[in-house]
Design a protein around this motif. Structure first.
Motif, PDB file in Angstrom:
ATOM      1  N   GLU A 192       0.890  -1.179  -0.070  1.00  0.00           N
ATOM      2  CA  GLU A 192       0.013   0.035   0.095  1.00  0.00           C
ATOM      3  C   GLU A 192       1.000   1.336  -0.159  1.00  0.00           C
ATOM      4  N   MET A 193       0.420   2.233  -0.861  1.00  0.00           N
ATOM      5  CA  MET A 193       1.318   3.351  -0.845  1.00  0.00           C
ATOM      6  C   MET A 193       0.308   4.484  -1.070  1.00  0.00           C
ATOM      7  N   THR A 194       0.592   5.866  -0.293  1.00  0.00           N
ATOM      8  CA  THR A 194       0.128   7.038  -0.542  1.00  0.00           C
ATOM      9  C   THR A 194       1.059   7.991  -0.770  1.00  0.00           C
ATOM     10  N   ALA A 195       0.710   8.969  -1.684  1.00  0.00           N
ATOM     11  CA  ALA A 195       1.674  10.244  -1.893  1.00  0.00           C
ATOM     12  C   ALA A 195       0.678  11.483  -1.739  1.00  0.00           C
ATOM     13  N   MET A 208      -2.883  10.484  -3.678  1.00  0.00           N
ATOM     14  CA  MET A 208      -3.027   9.461  -4.831  1.00  0.00           C
ATOM     15  C   MET A 208      -2.668   8.193  -4.031  1.00  0.00           C
ATOM     16  N   SER A 209      -2.964   7.182  -4.491  1.00  0.00           N
ATOM     17  CA  SER A 209      -2.666   5.748  -3.847  1.00  0.00           C
ATOM     18  C   SER A 209      -2.568   4.707  -4.588  1.00  0.00           C
ATOM     19  N   PHE A 210      -2.087   3.534  -4.125  1.00  0.00           N
ATOM     20  CA  PHE A 210      -1.884   2.369  -4.867  1.00  0.00           C
ATOM     21  C   PHE A 210      -2.176   1.011  -3.747  1.00  0.00           C
ATOM     22  N   LYS A 211      -2.792   0.373  -4.018  1.00  0.00           N
ATOM     23  CA  LYS A 211      -2.855  -0.796  -3.343  1.00  0.00           C
ATOM     24  C   LYS A 211      -2.629  -2.262  -4.318  1.00  0.00           C
ATOM     25  N   SER A 212      -1.910  -3.110  -3.899  1.00  0.00           N
ATOM     26  CA  SER A 212      -1.935  -4.298  -4.643  1.00  0.00           C
ATOM     27  C   SER A 212      -2.921  -5.253  -4.428  1.00  0.00           C
ATOM     28  N   THR A 213      -3.078  -6.121  -5.658  1.00  0.00           N
ATOM     29  CA  THR A 213      -4.321  -7.176  -5.626  1.00  0.00           C
ATOM     30  C   THR A 213      -3.649  -8.546  -5.712  1.00  0.00           C
ATOM     31  N   SER A 214      -2.379  -8.563  -6.298  1.00  0.00           N
ATOM     32  CA  SER A 214      -1.918  -9.648  -6.145  1.00  0.00           C
ATOM     33  C   SER A 214      -0.250  -9.558  -6.420  1.00  0.00           C
ATOM     34  N   PHE A 215       0.823 -10.569  -6.109  1.00  0.00           N
ATOM     35  CA  PHE A 215       1.890 -10.482  -6.147  1.00  0.00           C
ATOM     36  C   PHE A 215       2.528 -11.697  -6.402  1.00  0.00           C
ATOM     37  N   LYS A 216       3.111 -11.986  -7.397  1.00  0.00           N
ATOM     38  CA  LYS A 216       3.388 -13.018  -8.160  1.00  0.00           C
ATOM     39  C   LYS A 216       5.089 -13.652  -8.435  1.00  0.00           C
ATOM     40  N   LYS A 217       5.706 -14.524  -7.892  1.00  0.00           N
ATOM     41  CA  LYS A 217       7.049 -14.745  -8.181  1.00  0.00           C
ATOM     42  C   LYS A 217       7.169 -14.851  -9.744  1.00  0.00           C
ATOM     43  N   VAL A 218       8.143 -14.396 -10.463  1.00  0.00           N
ATOM     44  CA  VAL A 218       8.333 -14.724 -11.757  1.00  0.00           C
ATOM     45  C   VAL A 218       9.502 -15.525 -11.853  1.00  0.00           C
ATOM     46  N   SER A 219      10.558 -14.973 -11.055  1.00  0.00           N
ATOM     47  CA  SER A 219      11.730 -15.879 -11.191  1.00  0.00           C
ATOM     48  C   SER A 219      12.569 -15.588  -9.754  1.00  0.00           C
ATOM     49  N   ASN A 220      13.719 -15.824  -9.499  1.00  0.00           N
ATOM     50  CA  ASN A 220      14.369 -15.463  -8.187  1.00  0.00           C
ATOM     51  C   ASN A 220      14.581 -13.851  -8.001  1.00  0.00           C
ATOM     52  N   GLY A 221      14.071 -13.525  -7.105  1.00  0.00           N
ATOM     53  CA  GLY A 221      14.114 -11.679  -6.961  1.00  0.00           C
ATOM     54  C   GLY A 221      13.080 -11.224  -7.700  1.00  0.00           C
ATOM     55  N   THR A 230      -4.988   4.936  -7.711  1.00  0.00           N
ATOM     56  CA  THR A 230      -5.912   5.896  -7.867  1.00  0.00           C
ATOM     57  C   THR A 230      -5.213   7.326  -7.708  1.00  0.00           C
ATOM     58  N   ILE A 231      -5.702   8.171  -8.766  1.00  0.00           N
ATOM     59  CA  ILE A 231      -5.218   9.426  -8.679  1.00  0.00           C
ATOM     60  C   ILE A 231      -6.410  10.259  -9.370  1.00  0.00           C
ATOM     61  N   LYS A 232      -6.631  11.488  -8.683  1.00  0.00           N
ATOM     62  CA  LYS A 232      -7.779  12.573  -8.925  1.00  0.00           C
ATOM     63  C   LYS A 232      -9.165  11.654  -8.777  1.00  0.00           C
ATOM     64  N   GLY A 233      -9.297  10.532  -7.846  1.00  0.00           N
ATOM     65  CA  GLY A 233     -10.546   9.871  -7.656  1.00  0.00           C
ATOM     66  C   GLY A 233     -10.874   8.903  -8.684  1.00  0.00           C
ATOM     67  N   ILE A 234      -9.809   8.698  -9.670  1.00  0.00           N
ATOM     68  CA  ILE A 234      -9.845   7.825 -10.751  1.00  0.00           C
ATOM     69  C   ILE A 234      -9.066   6.462 -10.291  1.00  0.00           C
ATOM     70  N   THR A 235      -9.740   5.345 -10.462  1.00  0.00           N
ATOM     71  CA  THR A 235      -8.880   3.960  -9.952  1.00  0.00           C
ATOM     72  C   THR A 235      -8.893   3.390 -11.366  1.00  0.00           C
ATOM     73  N   LYS A 236      -7.572   2.730 -11.602  1.00  0.00           N
ATOM     74  CA  LYS A 236      -7.362   2.045 -12.707  1.00  0.00           C
ATOM     75  C   LYS A 236      -6.298   1.015 -12.170  1.00  0.00           C
ATOM     76  N   PRO A 237      -6.454  -0.258 -12.950  1.00  0.00           N
ATOM     77  CA  PRO A 237      -5.638  -1.350 -12.669  1.00  0.00           C
ATOM     78  C   PRO A 237      -4.215  -1.002 -13.387  1.00  0.00           C
ATOM     79  N   VAL A 238      -3.286  -1.437 -12.733  1.00  0.00           N
ATOM     80  CA  VAL A 238      -1.938  -1.221 -13.159  1.00  0.00           C
ATOM     81  C   VAL A 238      -0.882  -2.737 -12.830  1.00  0.00           C
ATOM     82  N   THR A 239      -0.106  -2.745 -13.835  1.00  0.00           N
ATOM     83  CA  THR A 239       0.980  -3.956 -13.475  1.00  0.00           C
ATOM     84  C   THR A 239       2.355  -3.113 -13.378  1.00  0.00           C
ATOM     85  N   LEU A 240       3.040  -3.811 -12.218  1.00  0.00           N
ATOM     86  CA  LEU A 240       4.374  -3.373 -12.235  1.00  0.00           C
ATOM     87  C   LEU A 240       5.094  -4.603 -12.290  1.00  0.00           C
ATOM     88  N   ALA A 241       6.427  -4.509 -12.826  1.00  0.00           N
ATOM     89  CA  ALA A 241       7.653  -5.236 -12.624  1.00  0.00           C
ATOM     90  C   ALA A 241       8.446  -5.117 -11.289  1.00  0.00           C
TER      91      ALA A 241
END
Length: 189
Positions: free
Chosen positions: A67-70, A100-113, A122-133
């Motif tokens: 979870e992150m807020t800024a 603005m905020s972020f909350k993860s919905t899944s965290f999956k291991k791809v390889s070592n580390g 969520t930015i400006k009250g608009i929430t969209k899904p994002v994927t991060l490496a």
């Protein structure tokens, strides 16, 4: 029926007791972004005021939740005029949308580390899904206090217009694609 409710209440409170919370070391962390300006150069920025945490019950972090807020008014691109524009209604509207905020919905291991993190931004009250490496190092004991710590780097891209950021700003002036990068250290509480 009362026994079943009591059993499930105890089960839930026991599971919560095993949850590990990891707090952000703000002195060694940053939430930043990069956009292309005039289709020829990059402009970097970051948020001065932010917080984040991670919770997990499993040692392999497979059930980790980030979870992150800024504070949007803490945006800094090293240019006061541009920062004031970014704080205004056309971009972050910091006066009316202070965080603005972020909350993860899944965290999956791809390889070592290496991990794939999905979540809701969520930015400006608009929430969209994002994927991060995500690249995660550790846990390793912090040399100062011996508590377990992890290093993390999360990167991804968003379209600024999906969040109402500079909707009237032409792409030739500022790219629609925004690169996100969050780095930091988290320490087990």
């Amino acid at each position: 029926m009362k026994k079943a409710v009591l059993f499930f209440s105890i089960l839930l409170s026991t599971a919560s007791a095993f949850a590990q919370t990891w707090s952000l070391d703000k002195g060694h962390s940053k939430i930043a972004f990069t956009v292309t300006h005039h289709m020829i150069s990059e402009v970097d920025g970051y948020f001065r005021k932010f917080d984040a945490k991670m919770t997990a019950t499993k040692d392999d972090f497979s059930d980790a939740v980030f979870e992150m807020t800024a504070e949007t008014a803490s945006i800094n691109t090293e240019n006061e005029r541009r920062d004031n524009d970014l704080k205004g209604e056309n971009f972050f509207d910091a006066a009316n949308k202070p965080t603005m905020s972020f909350k993860s919905t899944s965290f999956k291991k791809v390889s070592n580390g290496k991990y794939k993190m999905d979540g809701d931004l969520t930015i400006k009250g608009i929430t969209k899904p994002v994927t991060l490496a995500v690249t995660m190092v550790g846990p390793e004991p912090n040399p100062n206090n011996k508590k377990p710590a992890v290093g993390i780097k999360a990167v991804g891209t968003i379209n600024r217009k999906d969040f109402g950021l500079g909707a009237s700003m032409p792409s030739a002036l500022v790219s629609e694609e925004v690169e996100l990068k969050a780095t930091g250290e988290l320490q087990k509480n």
